[in-house]
Design a protein around this motif. Structure first.
Motif, PDB file in Angstrom:
ATOM      1  N   ARG A   1      12.164 -11.862   2.225  1.00  0.00           N
ATOM      2  CA  ARG A   1      11.037 -10.943   2.438  1.00  0.00           C
ATOM      3  C   ARG A   1       9.911 -11.223   1.440  1.00  0.00           C
ATOM      4  N   ALA A   2      10.290 -11.463   0.202  1.00  0.00           N
ATOM      5  CA  ALA A   2       9.284 -11.696  -0.827  1.00  0.00           C
ATOM      6  C   ALA A   2       8.490 -12.965  -0.542  1.00  0.00           C
ATOM      7  N   ASP A   3       9.176 -14.046  -0.159  1.00  0.00           N
ATOM      8  CA  ASP A   3       8.475 -15.296   0.141  1.00  0.00           C
ATOM      9  C   ASP A   3       7.617 -15.162   1.389  1.00  0.00           C
ATOM     10  N   ALA A   4       8.109 -14.422   2.369  1.00  0.00           N
ATOM     11  CA  ALA A   4       7.344 -14.240   3.605  1.00  0.00           C
ATOM     12  C   ALA A   4       6.051 -13.478   3.347  1.00  0.00           C
ATOM     13  N   ALA A   5       6.091 -12.531   2.420  1.00  0.00           N
ATOM     14  CA  ALA A   5       4.881 -11.753   2.116  1.00  0.00           C
ATOM     15  C   ALA A   5       3.785 -12.621   1.529  1.00  0.00           C
ATOM     16  N   ARG A   6       4.139 -13.788   0.986  1.00  0.00           N
ATOM     17  CA  ARG A   6       3.152 -14.693   0.388  1.00  0.00           C
ATOM     18  C   ARG A   6       2.743 -15.812   1.335  1.00  0.00           C
ATOM     19  N   HIS A   7       3.318 -15.855   2.530  1.00  0.00           N
ATOM     20  CA  HIS A   7       3.043 -16.987   3.411  1.00  0.00           C
ATOM     21  C   HIS A   7       1.616 -16.938   3.939  1.00  0.00           C
TER      22      HIS A   7
ATOM     23  N   ARG B   1      -0.797  -7.386   8.609  1.00  0.00           N
ATOM     24  CA  ARG B   1       0.486  -7.260   7.917  1.00  0.00           C
ATOM     25  C   ARG B   1       0.291  -7.382   6.400  1.00  0.00           C
ATOM     26  N   ILE B   2      -0.590  -8.269   5.975  1.00  0.00           N
ATOM     27  CA  ILE B   2      -0.879  -8.380   4.543  1.00  0.00           C
ATOM     28  C   ILE B   2      -1.418  -7.057   4.021  1.00  0.00           C
ATOM     29  N   ALA B   3      -2.360  -6.474   4.763  1.00  0.00           N
ATOM     30  CA  ALA B   3      -2.952  -5.202   4.341  1.00  0.00           C
ATOM     31  C   ALA B   3      -1.899  -4.112   4.246  1.00  0.00           C
ATOM     32  N   ALA B   4      -0.975  -4.093   5.206  1.00  0.00           N
ATOM     33  CA  ALA B   4       0.075  -3.075   5.176  1.00  0.00           C
ATOM     34  C   ALA B   4       0.997  -3.274   3.975  1.00  0.00           C
ATOM     35  N   LEU B   5       1.303  -4.520   3.658  1.00  0.00           N
ATOM     36  CA  LEU B   5       2.236  -4.798   2.563  1.00  0.00           C
ATOM     37  C   LEU B   5       1.626  -4.497   1.203  1.00  0.00           C
ATOM     38  N   LEU B   6       0.304  -4.451   1.104  1.00  0.00           N
ATOM     39  CA  LEU B   6      -0.317  -4.099  -0.175  1.00  0.00           C
ATOM     40  C   LEU B   6       0.039  -2.675  -0.596  1.00  0.00           C
TER      41      LEU B   6
ATOM     42  N   GLU C   1       7.868  -2.428  -2.503  1.00  0.00           N
ATOM     43  CA  GLU C   1       8.656  -3.623  -2.816  1.00  0.00           C
ATOM     44  C   GLU C   1       7.810  -4.884  -2.780  1.00  0.00           C
ATOM     45  N   LEU C   2       6.934  -5.026  -1.811  1.00  0.00           N
ATOM     46  CA  LEU C   2       6.288  -6.310  -1.545  1.00  0.00           C
ATOM     47  C   LEU C   2       4.801  -6.350  -1.860  1.00  0.00           C
ATOM     48  N   ALA C   3       4.252  -5.294  -2.438  1.00  0.00           N
ATOM     49  CA  ALA C   3       2.809  -5.272  -2.699  1.00  0.00           C
ATOM     50  C   ALA C   3       2.373  -6.429  -3.584  1.00  0.00           C
ATOM     51  N   HIS C   4       3.123  -6.714  -4.654  1.00  0.00           N
ATOM     52  CA  HIS C   4       2.691  -7.788  -5.553  1.00  0.00           C
ATOM     53  C   HIS C   4       2.841  -9.154  -4.900  1.00  0.00           C
ATOM     54  N   ARG C   5       3.773  -9.284  -3.944  1.00  0.00           N
ATOM     55  CA  ARG C   5       3.899 -10.542  -3.211  1.00  0.00           C
ATOM     56  C   ARG C   5       2.738 -10.713  -2.234  1.00  0.00           C
ATOM     57  N   ALA C   6       2.378  -9.638  -1.567  1.00  0.00           N
ATOM     58  CA  ALA C   6       1.259  -9.706  -0.630  1.00  0.00           C
ATOM     59  C   ALA C   6      -0.044 -10.010  -1.356  1.00  0.00           C
ATOM     60  N   ALA C   7      -0.195  -9.482  -2.564  1.00  0.00           N
ATOM     61  CA  ALA C   7      -1.411  -9.752  -3.332  1.00  0.00           C
ATOM     62  C   ALA C   7      -1.498 -11.211  -3.747  1.00  0.00           C
ATOM     63  N   ALA C   8      -0.373 -11.904  -3.747  1.00  0.00           N
ATOM     64  CA  ALA C   8      -0.359 -13.328  -4.093  1.00  0.00           C
ATOM     65  C   ALA C   8      -0.586 -14.212  -2.877  1.00  0.00           C
TER      66      ALA C   8
ATOM     67  N   ARG D   1       1.637  -4.216 -10.876  1.00  0.00           N
ATOM     68  CA  ARG D   1       2.377  -5.273 -10.174  1.00  0.00           C
ATOM     69  C   ARG D   1       1.526  -5.906  -9.074  1.00  0.00           C
ATOM     70  N   ARG D   2       0.716  -5.096  -8.444  1.00  0.00           N
ATOM     71  CA  ARG D   2      -0.165  -5.639  -7.415  1.00  0.00           C
ATOM     72  C   ARG D   2      -1.154  -6.641  -8.043  1.00  0.00           C
ATOM     73  N   LEU D   3      -1.701  -6.281  -9.193  1.00  0.00           N
ATOM     74  CA  LEU D   3      -2.615  -7.191  -9.875  1.00  0.00           C
ATOM     75  C   LEU D   3      -1.887  -8.427 -10.411  1.00  0.00           C
ATOM     76  N   ALA D   4      -0.627  -8.253 -10.801  1.00  0.00           N
ATOM     77  CA  ALA D   4       0.161  -9.411 -11.229  1.00  0.00           C
ATOM     78  C   ALA D   4       0.353 -10.377 -10.069  1.00  0.00           C
ATOM     79  N   GLY D   5       0.555  -9.832  -8.856  1.00  0.00           N
ATOM     80  CA  GLY D   5       0.626 -10.690  -7.678  1.00  0.00           C
ATOM     81  C   GLY D   5      -0.683 -11.408  -7.448  1.00  0.00           C
ATOM     82  N   LEU D   6      -1.799 -10.708  -7.606  1.00  0.00           N
ATOM     83  CA  LEU D   6      -3.103 -11.341  -7.448  1.00  0.00           C
ATOM     84  C   LEU D   6      -3.283 -12.468  -8.467  1.00  0.00           C
ATOM     85  N   ALA D   7      -2.740 -12.277  -9.651  1.00  0.00           N
ATOM     86  CA  ALA D   7      -2.835 -13.309 -10.689  1.00  0.00           C
ATOM     87  C   ALA D   7      -2.127 -14.598 -10.272  1.00  0.00           C
TER      88      ALA D   7
END
Length: 501
Positions: free
Chosen positions: A447-453, A460-465, A469-476, A15-21
């Motif tokens: 929360r999900a949209d905020a993780a991608r802002h 905070r991005i590093a922590a969310l990775l 719940e939010l790792a894939h959003r942070a990766a995006a 899921r983290r890599l899917a967020g990166l995608a």
């Protein structure tokens, strides 16, 4: 597996890599590595849920995995010309998904496929696959189908028999292609059958079903069929154009208000029936008759009607210029004092600029929302106002409009409505501390949209990775450092679960 099953089966690392995608800042080489080595979930998100650079499009179209190509065929964000490259894919699974209309929560309507691609689909695909083309057919091609050079397209165009001009009908009946002639003859038979009371009686099923409903609503009805339907389905014969005037007059006084409302919608309603229905004790009946085309504006205004606000205002289903009111009628609708008539004008995507400006300030919410949903030049202020005032289905579609504002939205970050707080996150200029705070919002979508802002602080991005719940959003998040992107990809082969070291 279905897309939902693919996502449910994906582990944290996938899921983290899917967020990166999905990360708009991810370089082409990272995306190509994800496409080549990523899991089903990664390739699904990459190919289906974003705009892609040219080299990644090339790789997706040529990918050896049919599911990967089918995900790209379902992408509503890429140029339809890119999706069209799959029209002759060797796998039926891919071709079937190309023929089906792509959908997404923030896409109001799909862009049509190129005409040549639609023609190719019509000529070479099975009938059940072509049925999903829908709004992927351009208005121009839809209008020209019955006279198209391709026999397969003409065969499809012949099914619109009721809307074809007499000369076009004659040409189809004498077409050099036997299949076209057969389709035209069948369409004419069905068309004429509906106008033959004896044929309708013979074909009318005895049991309740769609076929019986269709014939009672649209077929020519003999007196004995009307008498039989009077007790069981009076609301159907009330809408039937073949119902005699004497029967219509009786139905206008029917004790069931639903029947009277159906009668009120008839364009051939006589003056006496119109006057009686205009003072009907049921408000739904008065509303139905108030939009009758025979009224003058003064007569319409004298009717005691009330227009309710609907829970949902839909988009124009298929943009067909021939089905839209003409310029003069559109202007009359837009200038009417009746909100329901102005709502009809608001659905016209070719509404002139002056009338767009007028309806953008309309007092009726339905007029404003329908204008925002259906007009390509809906102003930014209207779109934002509609989003703030309208809470029905497809509300988020408004944000996908090209004119929707993307600045000045951060002021909504503390709104009581979570959808409006989410709206604030479309503002790229949001303060970093506000974005940080919204990653802890009680609403999961916020929360999900905020993780991608992009203004989210790096720590905070590093922590969310590492957040389940939010790792894939942070990766995006486009602010994710390139070094971190490379590390995520490099460690993917060794790690399928747990935090990134």
């Amino acid at each position: 597996m279905t897309p939902e099953q693919i996502w449910a089966a994906a582990g944290p690392a996938e899921r983290r890599l899917a967020g990166l995608a999905l990360n708009p800042a991810a370089p082409v080489d990272v995306l190509l590595r994800l496409l080549a080595d990523g899991s089903d979930a990664v390739r699904m998100v990459l190919c289906r849920d974003r705009v892609l650079p040219g080299p990644v499009v090339d790789a997706a179209v040529a990918h050896p995995d049919r599911d990967t190509r089918s995900f790209f065929a379902r992408n509503p964000y890429v140029d339809p010309e890119q999706r069209a490259r799959l029209v002759d894919d060797p796998e039926w699974f891919v071709r079937a998904h190309l023929a089906s209309e792509p959908r997404a929560a923030d896409v109001c309507r799909p862009r049509p496929l190129p005409d040549r691609t639609v023609v190719r689909i019509i000529e070479t695909y099975e009938d059940e696959w072509r049925g999903g083309l829908g709004r992927q057919i351009s208005p121009g091609l839809r209008r020209a189908m019955a006279t198209h050079p391709s026999p397969a397209v003409r065969r499809m165009g012949a099914h619109s028999w009721a809307s074809l001009a007499p000369g076009v009908r004659d040409a189809l009946l004498t077409d050099p292609d036997q299949g076209v002639r057969d389709a035209a003859a069948d369409s004419r038979r069905r068309y004429e059958q509906l106008r033959d009371p004896d044929a309708v009686r013979e074909d009318l099923p005895a049991h309740h079903c769609h076929a019986r409903t269709h014939l009672l609503m649209y077929g020519a009805l003999a007196p004995d069929v009307i008498a039989e339907a009077w007790d069981e389905s009076p609301w159907l014969i009330a809408a039937n154009a073949s119902t005699p005037a004497k029967t219509v007059a009786l139905l206008a006084a029917h004790p069931d208000a639903e029947v009277r409302a159906r009668v009120a919608e008839r364009s051939d309603l006589g003056p006496a029936e119109r006057r009686a229905l205009a003072v009907d004790p049921d408000p739904a009946v008065r509303l139905a008759v108030s939009v009758h085309p025979a009224w003058s504006e003064a007569e319409r205004a004298a009717i005691d009607y009330e227009v309710p606000q609907e829970e949902w205002y839909g988009h124009l289903p298929v943009y067909d210029p021939e089905a839209l009111p003409g310029p003069e009628q559109t202007r009359d609708l837009a200038l009417s004092a009746h909100p329901l008539l102005r709502r009809r004008a608001a659905c016209v995507p070719t509404l002139p600029a002056g009338l767009v400006a007028r309806l953008a300030d309309d007092t009726d919410l339905g007029v404003r929302v329908l204008l925002g949903q259906n007009h390509p030049d809906a102003p930014a202020a209207l779109l934002l106002r509609c989003f703030l005032e309208y809470t029905g289905r497809d509300r988020w579609h408004l944000t996908g409009h090209g004119n929707f504002p993307r600045t000045g939205l951060a002021r909504f970050a503390d709104d009581d409505d979570p959808a409006v707080r989410r709206l604030a996150l479309l503002d790229a200029g949001m303060p970093a501390d506000t974005a940080d705070r919204l990653t802890r919002d009680p609403d999961p979508q916020v929360r999900a949209d905020a993780a991608r802002h992009p203004r989210l602080p790096q720590d905070r991005i590093a922590a969310l990775l590492d957040d389940p719940e939010l790792a894939h959003r942070a990766a995006a998040n486009p602010a994710l450092p390139l070094a971190t992107m490379d590390r995520l990809v490099a460690t993917a082969g060794r790690e399928r679960s747990g935090p990134v070291p």
